[in-house]
Design an enzyme around this catalytic site. Structure first.
Site, PDB file in Angstrom:
ATOM      1  N   GLY A  72       0.883  -1.236   0.174  1.00 21.48           N
ATOM      2  CA  GLY A  72      -0.042   0.021   0.043  1.00 21.48           C
ATOM      3  C   GLY A  72       0.711   1.204   0.027  1.00 21.48           C
ATOM      4  O   GLY A  72       0.395   2.286  -0.710  1.00 21.48           O
ATOM      5  N   GLN A 186      -7.707  -0.466   3.626  1.00 16.53           N
ATOM      6  CA  GLN A 186      -8.550  -1.167   4.693  1.00 16.53           C
ATOM      7  C   GLN A 186      -9.836  -1.445   4.099  1.00 16.53           C
ATOM      8  O   GLN A 186     -10.692  -2.075   4.982  1.00 16.53           O
ATOM      9  CB  GLN A 186      -8.463  -0.155   5.621  1.00 16.53           C
ATOM     10  CG  GLN A 186      -7.367   0.110   6.688  1.00 16.53           C
ATOM     11  CD  GLN A 186      -6.849  -0.964   7.495  1.00 16.53           C
ATOM     12  OE1 GLN A 186      -7.496  -2.096   7.719  1.00 16.53           O
ATOM     13  NE2 GLN A 186      -5.617  -0.851   7.852  1.00 16.53           N
ATOM     14  N   HIS A 208      -1.668  -7.949   2.614  1.00 15.47           N
ATOM     15  CA  HIS A 208      -1.436  -8.251   4.184  1.00 15.47           C
ATOM     16  C   HIS A 208      -2.736  -7.860   5.050  1.00 15.47           C
ATOM     17  O   HIS A 208      -2.884  -8.263   6.259  1.00 15.47           O
ATOM     18  CB  HIS A 208      -0.067  -7.949   4.800  1.00 15.47           C
ATOM     19  CG  HIS A 208      -0.065  -6.446   5.248  1.00 15.47           C
ATOM     20  ND1 HIS A 208      -0.007  -6.161   6.695  1.00 15.47           N
ATOM     21  CD2 HIS A 208       0.497  -5.549   4.409  1.00 15.47           C
ATOM     22  CE1 HIS A 208       0.124  -4.767   6.586  1.00 15.47           C
ATOM     23  NE2 HIS A 208       0.357  -4.576   5.427  1.00 15.47           N
ATOM     24  N   CYS A 332       4.280   6.672  20.663  1.00 13.41           N
ATOM     25  CA  CYS A 332       5.140   6.999  21.958  1.00 13.41           C
ATOM     26  C   CYS A 332       6.532   6.973  21.607  1.00 13.41           C
ATOM     27  O   CYS A 332       7.281   5.940  21.169  1.00 13.41           O
ATOM     28  CB  CYS A 332       5.099   5.914  23.028  1.00 13.41           C
ATOM     29  SG  CYS A 332       5.891   6.373  24.426  1.00 13.41           S
TER      30      CYS A 332
HETATM   31  C1  LIG Z   1      -5.121   2.722   4.976  1.00 10.47           C
HETATM   32  C2  LIG Z   1      -3.639   2.456   4.678  1.00 10.47           C
HETATM   33  N1  LIG Z   1      -2.895   2.666   3.915  1.00 10.47           N
HETATM   34  C3  LIG Z   1      -1.790   2.039   3.555  1.00 10.47           C
HETATM   35  C4  LIG Z   1      -1.275   1.475   4.317  1.00 10.47           C
HETATM   36  C5  LIG Z   1       0.057   1.057   4.107  1.00 10.47           C
HETATM   37  O1  LIG Z   1      -0.003  -0.569   3.590  1.00 10.47           O
HETATM   38  P1  LIG Z   1       1.439  -1.383   3.410  1.00 10.47           P
HETATM   39  O2  LIG Z   1       1.652  -1.899   4.722  1.00 10.47           O
HETATM   40  O3  LIG Z   1       1.037  -2.494   2.335  1.00 10.47           O
HETATM   41  O4  LIG Z   1       2.343  -0.454   3.005  1.00 10.47           O
HETATM   42  C6  LIG Z   1      -1.998   1.017   5.622  1.00 10.47           C
HETATM   43  C7  LIG Z   1      -1.405  -0.137   6.452  1.00 10.47           C
HETATM   44  O5  LIG Z   1      -1.552  -0.141   7.513  1.00 10.47           O
HETATM   45  C8  LIG Z   1      -3.274   1.246   5.682  1.00 10.47           C
HETATM   46  O6  LIG Z   1      -3.873   0.872   6.968  1.00 10.47           O
END
Ligand SMILES: Cc1ncc(COP(=O)(O)O)c(C=O)c1O
Length: 396
Positions: A72, A186, A208, A332
């Site tokens: 992502g 998400q 994932h 944190c």
């Molecule tokens: C809304 C959102 N966008 C992007 C990402 C990033 O994705 P990746 O972990 O595959 O880089 C995440 C991961 O937590 C996410 O929740």
């Protein structure tokens, strides 16, 4: 150490589906480089192209519109940078249009990329959201103009679960001649996603988050829309993303897509019941709480709660000692607490934002696990509240 283990951090990542694991085990045999012309390579390549077809069907796209990425974050970076960064060719992709609109509650892979682009001299507007985390349409209409190159709004929020009206946002963006991207990391695997219905020009997602492997994802790029690669150095993905293809990851993602397509509805219906059980259980047992996120337009698996007068990190650690894995929006770091930018953007004050916990469930979450959380949580909150009055909010 507690013998009982409850994982309620599915928005951070999900465990591999057992059948995804199996498919990847078989995939180990497909070691040849899928770009090689010999039979070994061609065999792997055929598999990866079948997966591309399957993924395309899953989101209502054509296979040539699916670009495999490293997840992502990479997909998001690619879209934002290609349309702004003059050094990357962005200036030519959107002549006369140099501005981006995104929201104040995006994932760091959008927010921090946008901040970087601002530091490079680009103009990026952050549209406000309301108390439930929905984009403020009036503010959006104030910001959008003939100068807007791209609008990038996430489909579902990772911290509070709020789902945006992507269809309307994309429609407005197009009315002004701007391109539209949605970070659907998400959303894919949790709610039906169809690029045609949404009207998205670009869409990011990541395996994932729906029981597939880490480090593999997709950037959907609508045919005929501007594109410029983020990673140069090879002809893979039609020259749109260089690098030896992640065969094992792609095989795992293909299997995850197939499985979630069949299981999604059943999982989501079950999770909605579990979320209601968790929410009413918390409300009945613990005083002085605030539920964050939209009451209806929200992911079935996500519940975000602010516990007044309790330090989120302390709650997290005490719950961890009881074998329960949760998450807080705060980070944190270096002895100081950064409250969640998402909660702050929804108008939650810093103090309350510090006391917020995200419960995110998934296909393996059971009623029994929810009940265990409800059994442990009240005493933890009581203790942390007592502590918080003694040590006033320091993070060491
Ligand atoms: C809304 C959102 N966008 C992007 C990402 C990033 O994705 P990746 O972990 O595959 O880089 C995440 C991961 O937590 C996410 O929740």
């Amino acid at each position: 150490m507690n013998a009982r283990k409850v994982y309620m951090d599915y928005n951070a990542t999900t465990p591999l589906h057992p059948e995804v694991k199996e498919s990847m085990r078989r995939g180990f045999e497909l070691y040849a480089n899928p770009s090689s012309m010999h039979e070994f390579g061609r065999t792997v390549r055929n598999q990866l192209e079948l997966v591309r077809q399957r993924i395309a069907e899953f989101i209502g796209a054509g296979p040539e519109e699916i670009i495999y990425t490293g997840g992502g974050s990479e997909s998001n970076n690619t879209v934002l940078k290609m349309l702004t960064c003059a050094l990357c060719g962005g200036a030519e992709l959107s002549p006369g249009r140099a501005e981006i609109i995104t929201s104040a509650i995006e994932h760091p892979s959008i927010i921090q990329t946008a901040q970087h682009l601002v530091s490079m001299g680009n103009t990026i507007h952050f549209v406000k959201v309301d108390r439930n985390g929905k984009v403020d349409m009036n503010h959006f209409l104030e910001l959008i103009s003939e100068r807007t190159a791209l609008v990038s709004i996430m489909y579902a929020n990772n911290e509070i679960g709020t789902i945006q009206d992507i269809q309307s946002l994309a429609e407005i963006a197009h009315r002004y001649g701007a391109l539209f991207h949605t970070d659907a990391v998400q959303a894919v695997g949790k709610i039906p996603v169809d690029v045609e219905r949404l009207g998205a020009d670009y869409l990011s997602f990541s395996a994932h988050k729906f029981y597939g492997p880490k480090g593999i994802g997709v950037l959907y790029a609508r045919k005929g829309k501007p594109y410029y690669p983020f990673i140069h150095g090879g002809h893979q993905e039609g020259g749109r993303r260089a690098g030896t293809m992640n065969s094992l990851g792609i095989i795992g993602m293909g299997s995850a897509v197939e499985l979630i397509k069949a299981e999604m509805q059943e999982i989501e219906e079950r999770l909605l019941r579990l979320k209601q059980r968790l929410r009413s259980g918390i409300t009945e047992r613990i005083p002085d709480i605030t539920i964050n996120g939209h009451p209806e337009d929200s992911l079935a698996n996500t519940l975000n709660v602010s516990f007044h007068g309790a330090e989120g990190e302390a709650v997290l650690l005490y719950m961890d000692l009881q074998g329960i894995a949760l998450s807080t929006g705060s980070a944190c770091s270096s002895g100081s607490l950064e409250p969640s930018h998402v909660l702050l953007a929804t108008g939650v004050g810093p103090e309350l934002a510090h006391g917020s916990i995200r419960f995110s469930m998934g296909r393996e979450t059971t009623e029994d696990e929810v009940d265990y959380v409800l059994e442990v949580l009240p005493a933890v909150i009581k203790n942390v509240r007592k502590m918080s009055t003694v040590y006033s909010g320091e993070c060491k």
